[in-house]
Scaffold this active site. Structure first.
Site, PDB file in Angstrom:
ATOM      1  N   TYR A 104       0.957  -0.881  -0.112  1.00 13.17           N
ATOM      2  CA  TYR A 104      -0.053   0.072  -0.165  1.00 13.17           C
ATOM      3  C   TYR A 104       1.036   1.391  -0.034  1.00 13.17           C
ATOM      4  O   TYR A 104       0.578   2.160  -0.877  1.00 13.17           O
ATOM      5  CB  TYR A 104      -0.896  -0.091   1.333  1.00 13.17           C
ATOM      6  CG  TYR A 104      -2.064   0.975   1.364  1.00 13.17           C
ATOM      7  CD1 TYR A 104      -3.329   0.841   0.638  1.00 13.17           C
ATOM      8  CD2 TYR A 104      -1.821   2.160   2.057  1.00 13.17           C
ATOM      9  CE1 TYR A 104      -4.227   1.739   0.951  1.00 13.17           C
ATOM     10  CE2 TYR A 104      -2.977   2.933   2.383  1.00 13.17           C
ATOM     11  CZ  TYR A 104      -3.942   2.962   1.552  1.00 13.17           C
ATOM     12  OH  TYR A 104      -5.156   3.916   1.743  1.00 13.17           O
ATOM     13  N   ILE A 158      -9.600   7.606   8.230  1.00 15.64           N
ATOM     14  CA  ILE A 158     -11.014   8.363   7.979  1.00 15.64           C
ATOM     15  C   ILE A 158     -11.980   7.255   8.156  1.00 15.64           C
ATOM     16  O   ILE A 158     -11.698   6.063   7.831  1.00 15.64           O
ATOM     17  CB  ILE A 158     -10.999   9.043   6.660  1.00 15.64           C
ATOM     18  CG1 ILE A 158      -9.882  10.128   6.061  1.00 15.64           C
ATOM     19  CG2 ILE A 158     -12.225   9.774   6.287  1.00 15.64           C
ATOM     20  CD1 ILE A 158      -9.741  11.318   7.038  1.00 15.64           C
TER      21      ILE A 158
HETATM   22  P1  NAP Z   1     -13.759   2.085   0.848  1.00 17.68           P
HETATM   23  O1  NAP Z   1     -14.760   2.836   1.662  1.00 17.68           O
HETATM   24  O2  NAP Z   1     -13.445   0.721   1.028  1.00 17.68           O
HETATM   25  O3  NAP Z   1     -14.379   2.295  -0.743  1.00 17.68           O
HETATM   26  C1  NAP Z   1     -13.522   1.797  -1.825  1.00 17.68           C
HETATM   27  C2  NAP Z   1     -13.863   2.295  -3.089  1.00 17.68           C
HETATM   28  O4  NAP Z   1     -13.008   1.772  -4.198  1.00 17.68           O
HETATM   29  C3  NAP Z   1     -15.378   1.490  -3.406  1.00 17.68           C
HETATM   30  O5  NAP Z   1     -16.191   2.526  -3.927  1.00 17.68           O
HETATM   31  C4  NAP Z   1     -15.068   0.601  -4.298  1.00 17.68           C
HETATM   32  O6  NAP Z   1     -16.104  -0.044  -5.264  1.00 17.68           O
HETATM   33  C5  NAP Z   1     -13.887   1.333  -5.168  1.00 17.68           C
HETATM   34  N1  NAP Z   1     -12.983  -0.008  -5.796  1.00 17.68           N
HETATM   35  C6  NAP Z   1     -12.342  -0.815  -5.179  1.00 17.68           C
HETATM   36  N2  NAP Z   1     -11.406  -1.488  -6.289  1.00 17.68           N
HETATM   37  C7  NAP Z   1     -11.873  -1.144  -7.213  1.00 17.68           C
HETATM   38  C8  NAP Z   1     -11.957  -1.453  -8.791  1.00 17.68           C
HETATM   39  N3  NAP Z   1     -10.650  -2.392  -9.150  1.00 17.68           N
HETATM   40  N4  NAP Z   1     -12.288  -0.416  -9.671  1.00 17.68           N
HETATM   41  C9  NAP Z   1     -13.299   0.448  -9.358  1.00 17.68           C
HETATM   42  N5  NAP Z   1     -13.473   0.727  -7.936  1.00 17.68           N
HETATM   43  C10 NAP Z   1     -12.972   0.025  -6.981  1.00 17.68           C
HETATM   44  O7  NAP Z   1     -12.444   2.941   0.806  1.00 17.68           O
HETATM   45  P2  NAP Z   1     -12.178   4.544   1.323  1.00 17.68           P
HETATM   46  O8  NAP Z   1     -11.714   4.313   2.607  1.00 17.68           O
HETATM   47  O9  NAP Z   1     -13.195   5.255   0.708  1.00 17.68           O
HETATM   48  O10 NAP Z   1     -10.729   4.808   0.378  1.00 17.68           O
HETATM   49  C11 NAP Z   1     -10.866   5.572  -0.890  1.00 17.68           C
HETATM   50  C12 NAP Z   1      -9.447   6.202  -1.228  1.00 17.68           C
HETATM   51  O11 NAP Z   1      -9.142   6.662  -0.113  1.00 17.68           O
HETATM   52  C13 NAP Z   1      -8.618   4.895  -1.294  1.00 17.68           C
HETATM   53  O12 NAP Z   1      -7.643   5.085  -2.361  1.00 17.68           O
HETATM   54  C14 NAP Z   1      -7.783   4.783  -0.134  1.00 17.68           C
HETATM   55  O13 NAP Z   1      -6.495   3.894  -0.436  1.00 17.68           O
HETATM   56  C15 NAP Z   1      -7.798   6.070   0.320  1.00 17.68           C
HETATM   57  N6  NAP Z   1      -7.429   6.219   1.778  1.00 17.68           N
HETATM   58  C16 NAP Z   1      -8.368   5.902   2.640  1.00 17.68           C
HETATM   59  C17 NAP Z   1      -8.061   6.164   4.059  1.00 17.68           C
HETATM   60  C18 NAP Z   1      -8.953   5.771   5.190  1.00 17.68           C
HETATM   61  O14 NAP Z   1      -8.721   5.746   6.328  1.00 17.68           O
HETATM   62  N7  NAP Z   1     -10.328   5.359   4.735  1.00 17.68           N
HETATM   63  C19 NAP Z   1      -6.840   6.678   4.495  1.00 17.68           C
HETATM   64  C20 NAP Z   1      -5.800   7.278   3.409  1.00 17.68           C
HETATM   65  C21 NAP Z   1      -6.334   6.828   2.013  1.00 17.68           C
HETATM   66  P3  NAP Z   1     -17.270  -0.878  -4.807  1.00 17.68           P
HETATM   67  O15 NAP Z   1     -18.438  -0.391  -3.679  1.00 17.68           O
HETATM   68  O16 NAP Z   1     -18.008  -1.482  -5.889  1.00 17.68           O
HETATM   69  O17 NAP Z   1     -16.681  -1.942  -4.027  1.00 17.68           O
END
Ligand code: NAP
Length: 247
Positions: A156, A189
């Site tokens: 990651y 988050i």
């Molecule tokens: P999440 O709630 O798990 O949502 C992930 C999203 O990505 C969902 O909409 C999922 O679609 C989509 N996705 C996954 N694989 C995909 C693919 N191959 N093609 C198209 N869509 C795909 O995650 P999140 O926390 O919102 O994270 C969003 C971004 O923020 C990510 O890049 C993550 O690394 C980054 N981030 C998150 C955090 C945190 O603490 N949450 C911190 C730092 C960075 P489905 O609904 O169809 O599965």
């Protein structure tokens, strides 16, 4: 005419909050997602933004780690909303949370393909339209993991560091063509991604956050809004993280 924005992984979590924010800013929004279980929720989300903000939404299911899927996504966008793509938010992401001794090559390859290669693919197919219109705004979602080491997240961290480098390279090359490229590197988050993590580790990390709280999805959506409006900002990585990392 409304402007057009695309959010990869817009069905849940940070992506969903950014879709709502973009709609509130008057953008028609293309909402990408991958899994069948998110189809209904995505259609509801589109229904909600269309009613509340008088914009149009377009749901496109597909795995953005696949180049041809990204091309189809952009082709459909152009067919429905025209060739001016104003904002691209590369957000889709997954995590593995596994020791590098235990992870398989298939698992880390998939992660790099979703978290980094999809950003290159989506940008590669959207950028020609931005160049044509001499206007564009790309926002890449990285992570504090791209700027610091995190145990059991080496794959990651690698992908997210790559996102930051990609942002900088693009910003230098395409600034002269009025295309701005910035990065948001969130701390922790509350989304499904964090809910699925080891909650003891999350609680321990929380104690190290100077602001004392895990962030909310709107903290990232607000940051995106700032970057869209910040006409003199490009190539930057902004990290809403409660102070846990001060690079
Ligand atoms: P999440 O709630 O798990 O949502 C992930 C999203 O990505 C969902 O909409 C999922 O679609 C989509 N996705 C996954 N694989 C995909 C693919 N191959 N093609 C198209 N869509 C795909 O995650 P999140 O926390 O919102 O994270 C969003 C971004 O923020 C990510 O890049 C993550 O690394 C980054 N981030 C998150 C955090 C945190 O603490 N949450 C911190 C730092 C960075 P489905 O609904 O169809 O599965």
């Amino acid at each position: 005419m409304n402007k057009t924005a695309i959010v990869t992984g817009g069905s849940r979590g940070l992506g969903k909050a950014m879709v709502k924010k973009l709609a509130s800013m008057g953008y028609n929004v293309v909402v990408n997602f991958v899994s069948d279980r998110s189809r209904e929720g995505t259609l509801e989300l589109i229904n909600d933004i269309e009613k509340e903000y008088n914009v149009k939404g377009l749901a496109i299911q597909g795995d953005v780690s696949d180049y041809d899927t990204c091309k189809r996504l952009i082709d459909e966008t152009v067919k429905v909303f025209g060739s001016k793509i104003d904002v691209l938010v590369n957000n889709a992401g997954i995590d593995n949370n596994k020791s590098f001794l235990k992870i398989t090559p298939e698992e880390y390859t998939k992660l790099v393909n979703v978290n980094l290669m999809s950003y290159l693919h989506m940008t590669h197919v959207a950028l020609p339209y931005m160049v044509e219109h001499k206007d564009g705004n790309i926002i890449n979602i990285a992570s504090i993991g791209g700027m610091m080491g995190v145990a059991e997240q080496a794959d990651y961290c690698a992908a997210k560091s790559g996102v930051i480098g990609f942002t900088r390279g693009l910003a230098v090359e395409f600034g002269p063509r009025n295309i701005r490229v910035n990065c948001i590197a969130p701390g922790m988050i509350w989304t499904d991604m964090l809910r699925q993590a080891d909650q003891n580790a999350v609680a321990a990390l929380k104690t190290a956050i100077p602001l004392g709280e895990i962030g909310e999805v709107n903290d990232i959506a607000d940051c995106m809004e700032y970057l869209i409006n910040a006409k003199y900002v490009t190539g930057q990585t902004i990290s809403p993280n409660g102070g846990i990392l001060m690079p």
